[in-house]
Design an enzyme around this catalytic site. Structure first.
Site, PDB file in Angstrom:
ATOM      1  N   CYS A 116     -44.052 -20.472   6.504  1.00 11.45           N
ATOM      2  CA  CYS A 116     -43.843 -21.612   5.614  1.00 11.45           C
ATOM      3  C   CYS A 116     -43.334 -21.126   4.279  1.00 11.45           C
ATOM      4  O   CYS A 116     -43.947 -20.270   3.658  1.00 11.45           O
ATOM      5  CB  CYS A 116     -45.155 -22.374   5.418  1.00 11.45           C
ATOM      6  SG  CYS A 116     -45.071 -23.636   4.137  1.00 11.45           S
ATOM      7  N   GLY A 117     -42.230 -21.686   3.835  1.00  7.83           N
ATOM      8  CA  GLY A 117     -41.612 -21.221   2.610  1.00  7.83           C
ATOM      9  C   GLY A 117     -42.375 -21.545   1.352  1.00  7.83           C
ATOM     10  O   GLY A 117     -42.089 -20.982   0.307  1.00  7.83           O
TER      11      GLY A 117
END
Length: 273
Positions: A116-117
């Site tokens: 997840c960025g």
């Protein structure tokens, strides 16, 4: 299973498996990709722990530092030491004092970025960074773009052995793949590529980045931060990625496969038949 010794990490390991094909099966050995905790420290201060392939970590550290805006130029990274240990790999970076002060102000904890960025971002203000408008002279034909993806596929050595890694590649102004980096995480593969290019002082405005994943918001943001004008992905973008590409002036293409692709933003850099 052949595991690495403490303090030593290889890109893959060999494991015993039982392979089935319908009702028949047999025992054999298979290669699987390694996934190792990699801790990034800036001037002795822990900043992020990532799960990554234990290869090209100097490139990874430089690319991450640039694409996250921690430093603005490779000259602001003074030193980078990669130190394997029994629990993972510590990467100690020494950066300019002014950049360290700005990093402290951000107070971000980015643990687990392979999935997840935005994991660990403390506020909505920090979640979406809008980079400046990109100015790029890159231009490729649709045929060159599709041929480049085939070339990149042939250069993914770790993927061919394990089937578990992503790749990011640089399509240079001569319409040939110049660099490929692989990792179990798509963000990590891109950062490794960006670091490799920065260490060679590549002109980011004259080429394109190709990725073997979806084009998420963060992939577009990283490209824009370094002034890259084209991002092409084998899968789809997200809506946020499309909006950011429009705002930043990035040519964004998805579903780049044999005999086709979809243009989502700024298609003027991709010439059609």
């Amino acid at each position: 299973m052949n595991a690495p010794m403490a303090g030593e990490y290889a890109a893959l390991a060999t494991v015993a498996v039982h392979r089935w094909n319908g009702a028949s099966g047999h025992s054999q050995y298979d290669d699987v990709a390694e996934e190792v905790p990699v801790a990034l420290e800036y001037n002795g201060i822990a900043h992020a722990v990532m799960l990554a392939s234990p290869t090209d970590l100097e490139d990874f550290a430089l690319g991450f530092s640039l694409s996250e805006g921690i430093i603005a130029d490779r000259s602001e990274l003074y030193d980078c030491d990669v130190m394997p240990g029994p629990d993972g790999i510590r990467v100690a970076l020494r950066i300019a004092a002014a950049r360290l002060a700005a990093l402290k102000d951000r107070r971000r904890n980015l643990t687990g970025r392979t999935g997840c960025g935005l994991c660990g971002t403390e506020s909505l203000q920090h979640a979406v960074r809008i980079p400046p408008m990109v100015s790029s002279s890159a231009c490729f034909s649709a045929a060159e773009l599709e041929a480049a993806f085939r070339q990149m596929e042939s250069m993914q050595r770790l993927q061919h052995r394990t089937g578990a890694t992503h790749a990011a590649a640089w399509l240079g102004p001569g319409a040939a793949i110049e660099h490929v980096r692989e990792d179990v995480g798509r963000h990590n593969a891109l950062d490794k590529l960006l670091g490799a290019l920065a260490s060679r002082r590549a002109d980011f405005s004259r080429g394109a980045v190709l990725v073997t994943s979806r084009a998420s918001y963060e992939m577009v943001q990283k490209a824009a931060t370094l002034g890259i004008g084209m991002l092409a992905a084998v899968s789809a973008p997200t809506a946020l990625a499309v909006r950011l590409a429009e705002t930043a002036g990035i040519s964004l293409a998805g579903f780049v496969r044999r005999q086709g692709h979809v243009v989502y933003a700024h298609g003027h850099r991709i010439t059609q038949p």
